[in-house]
Design a protein around this motif. Sequence first.
Motif, PDB file in Angstrom:
ATOM      1  N   TRP A 215       0.826  -1.210   0.000  1.00  0.00           N
ATOM      2  CA  TRP A 215       0.000   0.000   0.000  1.00  0.00           C
ATOM      3  C   TRP A 215       0.861   1.261   0.000  1.00  0.00           C
ATOM      4  CZ3 TRP A 215      -3.727  -2.211   4.201  1.00  0.00           C
ATOM      5  CH2 TRP A 215      -4.788  -2.897   3.576  1.00  0.00           C
ATOM      6  N   ARG A 216       1.894   1.277   0.810  1.00  0.00           N
ATOM      7  CA  ARG A 216       2.727   2.471   0.888  1.00  0.00           C
ATOM      8  C   ARG A 216       3.462   2.717  -0.432  1.00  0.00           C
ATOM      9  NH1 ARG A 216       3.749   5.361   4.755  1.00  0.00           N
ATOM     10  NH2 ARG A 216       6.006   5.579   4.484  1.00  0.00           N
ATOM     11  N   ASN A 217       3.776   1.650  -1.120  1.00  0.00           N
ATOM     12  CA  ASN A 217       4.395   1.817  -2.440  1.00  0.00           C
ATOM     13  C   ASN A 217       3.432   2.458  -3.438  1.00  0.00           C
ATOM     14  OD1 ASN A 217       6.832   0.706  -1.617  1.00  0.00           O
ATOM     15  ND2 ASN A 217       6.272  -1.375  -2.242  1.00  0.00           N
ATOM     16  N   HIS A 218       2.125   2.367  -3.151  1.00  0.00           N
ATOM     17  CA  HIS A 218       1.111   2.981  -4.009  1.00  0.00           C
ATOM     18  C   HIS A 218       0.565   4.270  -3.398  1.00  0.00           C
ATOM     19  CE1 HIS A 218       1.169  -1.100  -5.732  1.00  0.00           C
ATOM     20  NE2 HIS A 218       0.722  -0.517  -6.849  1.00  0.00           N
ATOM     21  N   GLY A 219       1.257   4.806  -2.392  1.00  0.00           N
ATOM     22  CA  GLY A 219       0.875   6.072  -1.806  1.00  0.00           C
ATOM     23  C   GLY A 219      -0.276   6.019  -0.841  1.00  0.00           C
ATOM     24  N   ILE A 220      -0.623   4.842  -0.361  1.00  0.00           N
ATOM     25  CA  ILE A 220      -1.718   4.709   0.607  1.00  0.00           C
ATOM     26  C   ILE A 220      -1.098   4.585   1.988  1.00  0.00           C
ATOM     27  CG2 ILE A 220      -3.703   3.335   1.329  1.00  0.00           C
ATOM     28  CD1 ILE A 220      -3.869   2.315  -1.571  1.00  0.00           C
TER      29      ILE A 220
ATOM     30  N   ARG B  22     -10.060   0.713  -3.167  1.00  0.00           N
ATOM     31  CA  ARG B  22     -11.126   1.428  -3.888  1.00  0.00           C
ATOM     32  C   ARG B  22     -12.017   2.185  -2.902  1.00  0.00           C
ATOM     33  NH1 ARG B  22     -10.927  -3.539  -6.679  1.00  0.00           N
ATOM     34  NH2 ARG B  22     -12.709  -4.364  -5.505  1.00  0.00           N
ATOM     35  N   TRP B  23     -12.277   1.578  -1.765  1.00  0.00           N
ATOM     36  CA  TRP B  23     -13.150   2.204  -0.761  1.00  0.00           C
ATOM     37  C   TRP B  23     -12.515   3.484  -0.220  1.00  0.00           C
ATOM     38  CZ3 TRP B  23     -13.396   3.606   4.359  1.00  0.00           C
ATOM     39  CH2 TRP B  23     -14.672   3.748   4.922  1.00  0.00           C
ATOM     40  N   VAL B  24     -11.217   3.458   0.040  1.00  0.00           N
ATOM     41  CA  VAL B  24     -10.518   4.622   0.568  1.00  0.00           C
ATOM     42  C   VAL B  24     -10.506   5.766  -0.435  1.00  0.00           C
ATOM     43  CG1 VAL B  24      -8.232   5.471   1.290  1.00  0.00           C
ATOM     44  CG2 VAL B  24      -9.081   3.290   2.161  1.00  0.00           C
ATOM     45  N   GLY B  25     -10.550   5.436  -1.719  1.00  0.00           N
ATOM     46  CA  GLY B  25     -10.518   6.463  -2.755  1.00  0.00           C
ATOM     47  C   GLY B  25     -11.791   7.262  -2.883  1.00  0.00           C
TER      48      GLY B  25
END
Length: 584
Positions: A409-414, A575-578
């Motif tokens: 996730w952190r690698n994808h900026g989350i 997707r939910w966080v977005g």
Amino acid sequence: MNAEAERLHSLTQLEILGTPASESFDRITRLASKIFNLPIAAVSLTDSDRQWFKSRVGVEHWSIPREKAPCSQVAETCDVVIIEDFLADPFYSDSLLAKAGIRFYAGAPLVTRDGFGLGAMCVLGMTPRRIHREELTALRDLAATVMAQIELQHAFGRIDPISELPNRTQFIEDLSDLARDQTPGQRRTAVLVDLIAVDQMNHVVRVMGQAVVDDMVKTAGRLFRHLIGPQQKAYHVGATQLAALTPDGMDEIACSNFLTAQAERLRKLGGPHALGSTVVGIAPFPLGGLPPIDILRIAQGAALDARSMNKSFEIYSQALDTASQRSFILLRDFEAALKNPVELRLVYQPRIDLATGRCVGAEALMRWTHPTLGSISPGEFIPLIERIALATPATAWVLETAISQIARWRNHGIDFVVSVNISSTNLHETDFASRVSQILVRHGVEPEWLELEVTETAVMTDAAQALVQLSKLRAAGIRLAIDDFGTGYSSLAYLQRLPVHVVKIDRAFMMGLDVDPRQLSLVTMMVSMAKHLGYRVVAEGVETQQALKLLRTTGCDEAQGYHFARPMAADELVRWVGRDPIAL
């Protein structure tokens, strides 16, 4: 079963084949050699394909092939066999013994009480000879002495030396005989007396020694025989467990009434000053309907049920037994799943900041799909694995999986904190903090992105040890949370010493929040207290808009629950966080 099969079964049941030599048999063999003035004597047992010597004089080998061995004829006929000259005998002249130079043989049968021949007491010579009547009588007497010794050793293997009662093996054999001899399907009842709980017995042994427990068992055996009466047979089936069958016609209800009437005598079975805590399991069964080992198992299970329910006795329950067997299956199969975890997965339930409506974290929750039983509720399998050694590898798998997911996730900026539940077992692992840190380093995840949740009850199980371990985790930079706050029995004075960051209020306090003003007052007080102690407060189990509205008035920092989202897969959570922040 044919005669030979029955004979072999009888031999096997005596459990003498393949056993070491013993002086009691060797003494008889030496005497036989001396009486007959012959160089060779043996106690020979006839197996399916060999003659095995329990004792021998003048014989090099422990066994020879059964084919054309005269001891086999003795066992089959249960009669004396005399061969005055092997070379003159048309059947045995080309036998192995004849080729080895044996010329004379005399063997008397070893016969069980059921009439099965086990083998022979035999003497052999290198020259032909005749046998006198007195010698034949002596050979028969020696064979009878051997047989008495076999039965004595067999009985010794079936009698417990402490209680002097027939043991578990005898109990199972007697049940088998009963099923064979009585009408199939006839209802009978077994009772099992458990004299003392395992943990209690271990404590007694540690403090007072094993001899105290042995004395208790010996006394209990004598009292139990008196309790059930001379017509019934008592057995010693476990370290501190006795058993018996009730008289024919006494069902489980009549047995219960009998045990109720004998409550005081049952209590005394636990020894002086109630050293033990006697419980009884009652197991009704149909003759021939269950293997004897299962009858013993369900009786033991009923006794365990009685102990867990703090009752004097309990009748076997199919429902409880089925539940116990299911628990065993789950534990066995969960261990296999950990080794090849295709059945296991993590789902994540979002945590919402009540000031902004944004997702600021998620709780990682384990899910298990059993190959035959389907989806297993965490409420069913988690408590099971936390009671045994599986808690350690289960937590290790969850940490490895969750931390690797944080890295992706952190690698994808989350960026948000992921919380993982740990158990009291983990708090007793001296290297737990270092192992968690190693996983974080291996995946390149900063420790502040991991939060470990431990329940209030788990902390208070060994508060001093918990404090040491939690301090190590906090020193490593890992966030800590007290889960299910308010449901345990912790001291507030001790709780404030714990190096935790977050307090999670148990979902039980969210139920009725919107209909019971007292519940709202309680939650408000808990939030205020936790925040004054410097903790961030999270409420679990928020399921309605009204509950959320009231919760916000308490000053609570975060919430999670079905009102926001159910636990979901990692991709679904992205997707939910977005989405837009939740309208509060």
